[in-house]
Scaffold this active site. Sequence first.
Site, short mmCIF file in Angstrom:
data_model
loop_
_atom_site.label_atom_id
_atom_site.label_comp_id
_atom_site.label_asym_id
_atom_site.label_seq_id
_atom_site.Cartn_x
_atom_site.Cartn_y
_atom_site.Cartn_z
CD GLU A 1 -2.67 -1.11 -0.02
OE1 GLU A 1 -3.33 -0.19 -0.71
OE2 GLU A 1 -2.64 -2.34 -0.58
CD1 TRP B 1 -16.41 13.13 -17.56
CD2 TRP B 1 -17.32 11.80 -16.31
NE1 TRP B 1 -15.57 12.18 -17.51
CE2 TRP B 1 -16.03 11.18 -16.59
CE3 TRP B 1 -17.99 10.75 -15.47
CZ2 TRP B 1 -15.32 10.08 -16.31
CZ3 TRP B 1 -17.53 9.78 -14.95
CH2 TRP B 1 -16.30 9.16 -15.55
CG ASN C 1 -8.56 1.90 -0.14
OD1 ASN C 1 -8.36 3.15 -0.81
ND2 ASN C 1 -8.27 0.79 -0.42
CD1 TRP D 1 -10.98 11.25 -5.94
CD2 TRP D 1 -12.75 10.73 -7.01
NE1 TRP D 1 -11.90 11.27 -4.99
CE2 TRP D 1 -13.16 11.01 -5.43
CE3 TRP D 1 -14.17 10.28 -7.65
CZ2 TRP D 1 -14.34 10.93 -4.99
CZ3 TRP D 1 -15.22 10.10 -6.97
CH2 TRP D 1 -15.57 10.67 -5.94
C1 LIG Z 1 -11.09 7.93 -4.61
C2 LIG Z 1 -10.16 7.93 -3.51
C3 LIG Z 1 -9.64 9.03 -3.26
C4 LIG Z 1 -8.46 8.75 -2.24
N1 LIG Z 1 -7.85 9.93 -1.83
C5 LIG Z 1 -6.59 9.78 -0.86
C6 LIG Z 1 -6.09 11.00 -0.20
O1 LIG Z 1 -6.55 12.20 -0.86
N2 LIG Z 1 -4.90 11.00 0.45
C7 LIG Z 1 -4.48 9.81 0.74
O2 LIG Z 1 -3.59 9.53 1.46
N3 LIG Z 1 -4.93 8.80 0.25
C8 LIG Z 1 -6.28 8.82 -0.71
N4 LIG Z 1 -6.93 7.36 -1.03
C9 LIG Z 1 -6.03 6.39 -0.90
C10 LIG Z 1 -6.44 5.43 0.43
O3 LIG Z 1 -7.89 5.53 0.51
C11 LIG Z 1 -6.03 6.12 1.57
O4 LIG Z 1 -4.47 6.36 1.62
C12 LIG Z 1 -6.25 5.31 2.79
O5 LIG Z 1 -7.60 4.85 3.00
C13 LIG Z 1 -5.66 5.65 4.11
O6 LIG Z 1 -5.77 5.07 5.23
P1 LIG Z 1 -4.75 4.33 5.92
O7 LIG Z 1 -3.74 5.35 6.46
O8 LIG Z 1 -5.38 3.79 7.31
O9 LIG Z 1 -4.44 3.31 5.08
P2 LIG Z 1 -3.45 1.94 5.13
O10 LIG Z 1 -4.34 0.79 4.28
O11 LIG Z 1 -2.97 1.71 6.55
O12 LIG Z 1 -2.26 2.32 4.09
C14 LIG Z 1 -1.04 2.80 4.25
C15 LIG Z 1 -0.56 4.16 3.73
O13 LIG Z 1 -0.52 3.54 2.35
C16 LIG Z 1 -0.99 4.84 1.48
N5 LIG Z 1 -2.02 4.15 0.63
C17 LIG Z 1 -2.90 3.24 0.86
N6 LIG Z 1 -3.76 2.89 -0.08
C18 LIG Z 1 -3.26 3.69 -1.09
C19 LIG Z 1 -3.97 3.86 -2.24
N7 LIG Z 1 -4.84 3.34 -3.01
N8 LIG Z 1 -3.33 4.95 -3.06
C20 LIG Z 1 -2.37 5.47 -2.55
N9 LIG Z 1 -1.92 5.44 -1.37
C21 LIG Z 1 -2.45 4.51 -0.78
C22 LIG Z 1 -1.31 5.67 2.06
O14 LIG Z 1 -0.50 6.71 2.35
C23 LIG Z 1 -1.71 5.20 3.68
O15 LIG Z 1 -1.76 5.75 4.72
C24 LIG Z 1 -7.87 7.68 -2.01
C25 LIG Z 1 -8.41 6.33 -2.53
C26 LIG Z 1 -9.55 6.46 -3.35
C27 LIG Z 1 -10.08 5.24 -3.75
#
Ligand SMILES: Cc1cc2nc3c(=O)[nH]c(=O)nc-3n(C[C@H](O)[C@H](O)[C@H](O)COP(=O)(O)OP(=O)(O)OC[C@H]3O[C@@H](n4cnc5c(N)ncnc54)[C@H](O)[C@@H]3O)c2cc1C
Length: 481
Positions: A279, A310, A346, A387
Amino acid sequence: MIDPILVLMNGGLRLDDQPALAAAERAGVPVIPVYILDDAVHGEWKPGAASRWWLMKSLEALGRSFEAIGSRLILRAGGTVHMVEALLEATGAKSVFMLRGYSPAARWTEAALHDMCKVRGVTCRRFAGSLLLEPEQVATGAGTPYTVFTPFWRRCRELIEDIEPTPAPLRLRAPEVWPESADMAELNLAPKPAFWADPIAASWVPGENGGRLMLDRFVADVMAGYQRTRDLPGQEGTSRLSPYLAFGEISVRRVWRRCRAFATAFETAESGAAAYLREIGWREFATHLLFHFPDLPEQPLRDQFKAFPWRQGPGDALTEWQKGLTGFPIVDAGMRELWQTGWMHNRVRMIVASFLVKDLLWHWRDGAAWFWDTLVDADLANNTMGWQWVAGCGPDAAPYFRIFNPVTQGEKFDPKGTYVREFVPELADLPDEYIHKPFEAPALVLKAAGVTLGGNYPKPMVDRRLSRERALAALGSIKKN
Ligand SMILES: Cc1cc2nc3c(=O)[nH]c(=O)nc-3n(C[C@H](O)[C@H](O)[C@H](O)COP(=O)(O)OP(=O)(O)OC[C@H]3O[C@@H](n4cnc5c(N)ncnc54)[C@H](O)[C@@H]3O)c2cc1C
């Protein structure tokens, strides 16, 4: 007088593993840490309301951390180049150190600072410290950027060497005279009205210490089972480190190090650590992509989507989605979690985004803008990629024809409705069988649970069979182009 070094803290609001700060400390001269809020350079991607609250709290925490080591954090609001010039004049500093950034605004700012410093004969140094690998280090055999995640991450794993984060300075040498600092109020970060952020404040402790505690909690309680729990929004099954990473309050290199140590100590749990690092890999991927394709926040990576029909701009459907009043419980729970806590799980981000862009046929940029304003972890690279991924128009995206069904997604990932019951309390007394589809519940079941569809909970705002067909027809229309 010994010339001090100005250290711009914008790229990383922390003392630990902050290479620009560490280099200034090693120079043995007075250090002046500075944060400049430059809203104008970010255009429409200036920090949103939730991020501004977080930033205010984080700067307060950083200021206290600097005071504890005999230093101060100088605040300024305005154009970065102009502010740095004024600080150079006021302090006699001959060097400016900063962490490197990857967004278009950060890159523009760095180039402008570099030019200004050159003219003035001032040293301008930028340091890598926000990623595991720099974008220039990771390229395909043909020398082009990766646009597919799996080979990108495979290559990263080959390239990442043993990482040794630098510890926080214990003491910083102070200048003879400190330059003036703006008051926090001048940065205009506080929410209006002030109580707006109270529920968000109840969920988070912004700042470096908060991030460290979050990482400790994750490693101790969650990491081993992360692969199993990461998709379950009703559990604390992820790290919740995203705002700390977005603001640079925790170093991703520190996170990497802790994960590797965990995997080595508890071999059977390697899968949890490896899944987590993957991740972190998506974060690297998103940031590298934004670096290589700087117009991604505005334009789809796949050109054919420029012609996609859209719906756009303000509208009732967009408002109902924003308020969590769609009539689909998992979507509503997600949108209300976002509003109340500044964060969303997420799995649920993917479900609500799919609902907006596919069932409502709304432009992904309007969804991204709402997330930008309401997320405490708003990150231009991750938000844009998330997105575009859901909309099917981005790099390594989910195909547009794959449309999330909010009912089956809810039943799979929130089987007991724990998550929905927390954020949509008016449905809390429904039996598990109907928690994700109250519109299919018999009248007696609804009555017993105190639910009135169209009364205290909305009827579904779309007929999903029709909205699905409409989305696929829209896709067909651009395929012909
Ligand atoms: C539509 C959409 C918009 C999003 N907008 C953002 C945003 O503005 N900022 C943001 O940090 N994340 C965003 N994400 C990615 C992801 O949802 C979040 O990083 C995650 O939910 C954060 O929770 P966590 O720290 O507990 O994640 P964990 O599951 O603990 O993951 C650890 C870290 O990995 C990174 N990460 C995890 N999943 C993703 C992913 N899919 N893409 C990129 N990095 C990821 C993040 O830095 C996160 O803190 C988005 C995802 C979607 C589908």
